[in-house]
Design an enzyme around this catalytic site. Structure first.
Site, PDB file in Angstrom:
ATOM      1  N   LYS A   1       8.285 -15.473  -1.553  1.00 62.57           N
ATOM      2  CA  LYS A   1       7.267 -14.500  -1.669  1.00 62.57           C
ATOM      3  C   LYS A   1       7.006 -13.496  -0.550  1.00 62.57           C
ATOM      4  O   LYS A   1       6.911 -12.364  -0.814  1.00 62.57           O
ATOM      5  CB  LYS A   1       6.023 -15.375  -1.901  1.00 62.57           C
TER       6      LYS A   1
ATOM      7  N   GLU B   1      -5.709 -15.083   6.017  1.00 62.32           N
ATOM      8  CA  GLU B   1      -4.468 -15.315   5.430  1.00 62.32           C
ATOM      9  C   GLU B   1      -3.646 -16.189   6.515  1.00 62.32           C
ATOM     10  O   GLU B   1      -2.709 -16.942   6.045  1.00 62.32           O
ATOM     11  CB  GLU B   1      -3.823 -13.852   5.434  1.00 62.32           C
TER      12      GLU B   1
ATOM     13  N   GLY C   1      -1.481 -11.182  -5.316  1.00 62.21           N
ATOM     14  CA  GLY C   1      -2.827 -10.577  -5.494  1.00 62.21           C
ATOM     15  C   GLY C   1      -2.784  -9.083  -5.445  1.00 62.21           C
ATOM     16  O   GLY C   1      -3.521  -8.371  -6.075  1.00 62.21           O
TER      17      GLY C   1
ATOM     18  N   ARG D   1       0.853  -1.156  -0.066  1.00 59.71           N
ATOM     19  CA  ARG D   1      -0.062   0.062   0.037  1.00 59.71           C
ATOM     20  C   ARG D   1       1.047   1.444  -0.121  1.00 59.71           C
ATOM     21  O   ARG D   1       0.301   2.300  -0.712  1.00 59.71           O
ATOM     22  CB  ARG D   1      -1.026  -0.045   1.204  1.00 59.71           C
TER      23      ARG D   1
ATOM     24  N   GLN E   1      -9.221  -7.218  -1.533  1.00 59.60           N
ATOM     25  CA  GLN E   1      -8.412  -6.410  -2.552  1.00 59.60           C
ATOM     26  C   GLN E   1      -9.022  -5.657  -3.512  1.00 59.60           C
ATOM     27  O   GLN E   1      -8.533  -4.967  -4.245  1.00 59.60           O
ATOM     28  CB  GLN E   1      -7.218  -7.260  -2.962  1.00 59.60           C
TER      29      GLN E   1
END
Length: 427
Positions: free
Chosen positions: A411, A314, A96, A32, A172
């Site tokens: 990741k 998550e 994502g 963000r 999202q």
């Protein structure tokens, strides 16, 4: 390029794990901050960012659009906005955040912007956000399935106004639209219509960070978000340690009856720490906050729980790993949307936990987990970092858990295998 395939035997702990860990910044906050910095009217710095595959690809995508992102220093990145332009190509990897946050930015660019990523990224849902962009006058060409690969034909301007989105598949979809909305000529009034939006804490993070950048945001009406048009300010973003990334380490304390402290935890957080504290306490842990950080202590008891995980979805894989090791059954529900994450996490967990000896009932929106005599097994990670974390947690108590690929943890935390091995040896 996908992470290198690295088979890995999860280390077992010889005794209680006791450690203080310092982890990289939150993936969600870093993503963000990068978007808001790219759209600001001046330079920004991002302190303690996460350097991992997702954020590296996000930075590369912004550079392709004309934004200067200097990530040469690990602890401080500098972002200089520039005129957004194409033609450009963006590799989303399996993230994502990139596939949902960057297309609205691309709509503000002059020129075409192409998006594609890892093979499974083409299966991740994109339709709702693309349909909403089209309703705002943005031309988007997508694959026959409605997702990647796709092309955004940026016109340098998005009119904005009122729009509707079904964000039941991913919060999202809302965050991606809101993050760019202040730059739309008329701002954006976005209404969600459909089943409940999951992962509400991530939406609150989005609106908090928008306000911190100077945007005027009204979310007083449920399922409606209003972002007024106006400038975003360049600023310094200080990124919190990643709470989801810390969960496996907290789980290590719980599984082994030890104590793990996440150093550097802020007094006030934009992440769902209260929700996680409640869940870990229900499992039998003690959770405390002090000047040292956030500490989780195992009590020697690991109880089964019944929980709605819709706000912290998550964390489902690692919480499922705890449930497998508990002294009674658990039911984890409210997470149907994680079937569209890096993999179908519900089906993947059902398959791999069954292989390890647990009794699993799969629901549309979750799992019932009956602990059983567990044994070593080959644990497929599905190119999903959270699946690898779950396997590592089980491996602390169950010898012989062999991950098909620990490389997928790059990741969000490239140093995970080394950190985890070090943790196991502190027991």
């Amino acid at each position: 390029m996908a992470a290198e395939l690295r088979p890995w035997l999860a280390p077992s702990a010889a005794g209680p794990v006791t450690a203080t860990v310092r982890l990289p910044g939150s993936k969600s906050m870093t993503a963000r901050a990068l978007i808001l910095a790219a759209l600001a009217d001046g330079p920004s710095t991002i302190e303690a960012p996460l350097r991992a595959r997702d954020t590296t690809l996000m930075s590369a995508g912004l550079r392709a659009l004309g934004v200067a992102v200097d990530a040469s220093a690990d602890d401080r990145w500098v972002v200089e906005p520039g005129p957004l332009r194409g033609p450009a190509r963006v590799d989303v990897g399996l993230a994502g955040t990139i596939m949902r946050f960057l297309p609205p930015v691309a709509a503000l660019a002059e020129g075409t912007v192409e998006f594609d990523g890892d093979p499974h990224a083409r299966n991740r849902p994109m339709g709702p956000i693309l349909d909403t962009l089209r309703s705002l006058g943005v031309r988007v060409d997508a694959s026959p399935t409605g997702g990647l690969p796709l092309t955004v034909h940026g016109g340098g301007l998005v009119e904005g106004g009122e729009a509707v989105v079904d964000a039941s598949g991913s919060s999202q979809f809302v965050s991606g639209l809101l993050l760019s909305a202040a730059r739309f000529a008329k701002g954006l009034t976005l209404r969600h219509e459909g089943p409940p939006v999951p992962s509400a804490p991530h939406l609150r993070m989005t609106t908090h960070m928008l306000r911190a950048a100077g945007a005027v945001v009204d979310e007083s009406t449920p399922d409606v978000w209003v972002v007024e048009p106006g400038p975003l300010s360049g600023r310094t973003w200080v990124i919190e340690p990643d709470l989801s990334g810390a969960l496996p380490f907290f789980a290590a304390a719980m599984v082994t009856g030890g104590e793990v402290t996440l150093a550097g935890w802020p007094e006030r957080s934009w992440q769902p720490v209260e929700q996680l504290t409640g869940l870990l306490t229900a499992f039998g842990a003690e959770v405390t906050r002090s000047e040292r950080g956030l500490t989780v202590r195992g009590t020697g008891t690991l109880r089964g729980i019944t929980a709605d995980l819709s706000e912290v979805s998550e964390m489902t894989p690692v919480l499922a790993a705890l449930a497998v090791l508990a002294d009674g059954p658990s039911e984890l529900r409210g997470v149907e949307h994680i079937r569209g994450h890096e993999t179908d996490r519900i089906a993947a967990l059902a398959a791999e936990l069954t292989k390890a000896g647990a009794g699993i009932t799969e629901f549309r929106d979750g799992l019932r987990i009956e602990p059983g005599p567990l044994h070593g097994a080959s644990f497929e990670t599905y190119a999903d970092h959270r699946m690898a974390h779950a396997a590592a947690v089980i491996g602390l108590s169950v010898p012989g858990v062999q991950l098909t690929d620990v490389g997928c943890t790059s990741k969000t935390l490239p140093e995970f295998p080394e950190l985890w091995a070090g943790l196991a040896t502190t027991s």
